[in-house]
Design an enzyme around this catalytic site. Structure first.
Site, PDB file in Angstrom:
ATOM      1  N   SER A  35     -28.821  14.117  54.547  1.00 56.24           N
ATOM      2  CA  SER A  35     -29.403  12.834  54.143  1.00 56.24           C
ATOM      3  C   SER A  35     -28.915  12.347  52.787  1.00 56.24           C
ATOM      4  O   SER A  35     -29.056  11.164  52.472  1.00 56.24           O
ATOM      5  CB  SER A  35     -30.934  12.925  54.108  1.00 56.24           C
ATOM      6  OG  SER A  35     -31.349  13.907  53.184  1.00 56.24           O
ATOM      7  N   ASP A 325     -37.981   8.767  47.096  1.00 51.91           N
ATOM      8  CA  ASP A 325     -39.089   9.388  47.816  1.00 51.91           C
ATOM      9  C   ASP A 325     -39.195  10.840  47.348  1.00 51.91           C
ATOM     10  O   ASP A 325     -38.497  11.237  46.415  1.00 51.91           O
ATOM     11  CB  ASP A 325     -38.945   9.232  49.343  1.00 51.91           C
ATOM     12  CG  ASP A 325     -37.750   9.990  49.928  1.00 51.91           C
ATOM     13  OD1 ASP A 325     -37.200  10.879  49.250  1.00 51.91           O
ATOM     14  OD2 ASP A 325     -37.375   9.696  51.084  1.00 51.91           O
ATOM     15  N   HIS A 328     -35.533  12.450  47.838  1.00 55.11           N
ATOM     16  CA  HIS A 328     -34.236  11.781  47.672  1.00 55.11           C
ATOM     17  C   HIS A 328     -34.178  10.931  46.408  1.00 55.11           C
ATOM     18  O   HIS A 328     -35.160  10.276  46.058  1.00 55.11           O
ATOM     19  CB  HIS A 328     -33.953  10.888  48.887  1.00 55.11           C
ATOM     20  CG  HIS A 328     -33.957  11.630  50.179  1.00 55.11           C
ATOM     21  ND1 HIS A 328     -35.055  11.657  51.012  1.00 55.11           N
ATOM     22  CD2 HIS A 328     -32.999  12.391  50.768  1.00 55.11           C
ATOM     23  CE1 HIS A 328     -34.772  12.412  52.080  1.00 55.11           C
ATOM     24  NE2 HIS A 328     -33.538  12.859  51.953  1.00 55.11           N
TER      25      HIS A 328
END
Length: 350
Positions: A35, A325, A328
């Site tokens: 990610s 978040d 991340h």
């Protein structure tokens, strides 16, 4: 949003002009990983590991969610732009792009994946070996589009960005019992290093010669790990940070070994630990304010679907935060990290 289709001849002229004008020897950015660099591939597979909804992407050009786990662009996007290429690297599985878009940059990464196949299985995402299979498919498409010689040049001269590994520890080893029952943490690291070596050698056999290979960050300082740190609540989890330092040392030794073994291969080990530790512990030095919690929601545990647009607690200015978040970084942090590494990449690959 698709870009205009370019004919192979026009694209070749543009690439030649780019090299002559900028001296750039990087015709494309080719991305593998999780990610940290997934620009939207997970939008097109059956998984909960998605970020294709607001407020993700609210600071992205056009203010739209793309599947990036960020409020805006990723470090790989900034690296592409810094090399004089496109400001974003498109996701390979996105049908709104085609091979003319991918000829100057393509992303095979999948949020939630790891070196270990079982890590990808946790959330049903794309395993690393499948990313390599997609890359082989891409090579065939590129050859059909540009011709074998021009395609081979792009494959050889492109910069390969690899960013992966954190999920193997936080999503898999320390969350589920299977790998812990099979391996000590040291044995598990050796197991992952073995997979990394095979992966890098596979890319070499497929023509890759220039690579930025990213280690793992001080993962104990992620907001989610801080809030679940029972030993010292809301502080960085020292055991996870020590593990990151240990694993990065093993990755560095692997890179040194492969740089000696693989003729013509140049791998730059991009160790993010020190720069991210510096950002987290001295945010004001980088124009940031908050590093212990994230922008989205309470900033303590929300990511993915929990980071929804209806959460009234989400911050109004993500540029003040290190983390978007609970897992991340914000676009601003991504740019700081990309700029930090680009100085080294430019010297090595320009």
């Amino acid at each position: 949003m698709a870009e205009h289709y370019l004919s192979p001849s026009i694209l070749c002229i543009m690439l030649t002009a780019l090299v002559s004008i900028t001296g750039a020897k990087v015709p494309a950015i080719i991305v593998f990983g999780d990610s940290s660099v997934d620009s939207g591939n997970n939008n097109f597979i059956q998984t909960m590991a998605r970020a294709n909804f607001e407020p993700y992407g609210r600071d992205f050009p056009g203010g739209r969610p793309t599947g990036r786990f960020c409020n805006g662009r990723l470090s790989s996007d900034f690296t592409s732009e810094a090399f004089g290429l496109k400001p974003t690297v498109p996701a390979y599985l996105d049908p709104s792009y085609n091979i003319s878009d991918f000829a100057t940059g393509v992303c095979f990464a999948s949020a939630g994946t790891g070196y270990d196949n079982s890590t990808a299985g946790v959330l049903g995402v794309i395993p690393l070996w499948r990313e390599v299979e997609y890359y082989k498919e891409y090579q065939h498409k590129l050859s059909a589009y540009l011709g074998r010689r021009k395609a081979a040049t792009i494959i050889r001269e492109s910069l390969y960005l690899v960013s992966i590994g954190t999920n193997d520890f936080l999503e898999n080893y320390y969350t589920l019992p299977d790998r812990r029952s099979q391996y000590s943490i040291s044995q598990y690291q050796d197991f992952l290093i073995g997979i990394a070596e095979v992966f890098l050698k596979d890319l070499y056999k497929l023509g890759a010669r220039k690579m930025s290979f990213t280690g793992i960050s001080p993962m104990g300082c992620l907001p989610l790990e801080r809030v679940t740190n029972l030993d010292d609540p809301f502080s960085c989890a020292k055991s996870y940070n020590d593990l990151a330092i240990d694993f990065n040392g093993r990755l560095r030794r692997l890179v040194r070994k492969l740089n000696q073994e693989l003729v013509g291969m140049k791998i730059y080990f991009a160790n993010p630990y020190d720069i991210i530790w510096d950002i987290v512990t001295k945010p004001s030095r980088y124009g940031l304010e908050v590093s212990s919690s994230a922008c989205c929601g309470t900033g303590l545990f929300e990511m993915g679907f929990l980071c929804g647009q209806d959460n009234p607690l989400t911050c109004s200015d993500a540029n003040k935060f290190v983390f978007w978040d609970a897992f991340h970084p914000t676009e601003k942090t991504n740019q700081i990290v990309s700029d930090y590494f680009f100085k080294h990449l430019k010297n090595l690959f320009h």
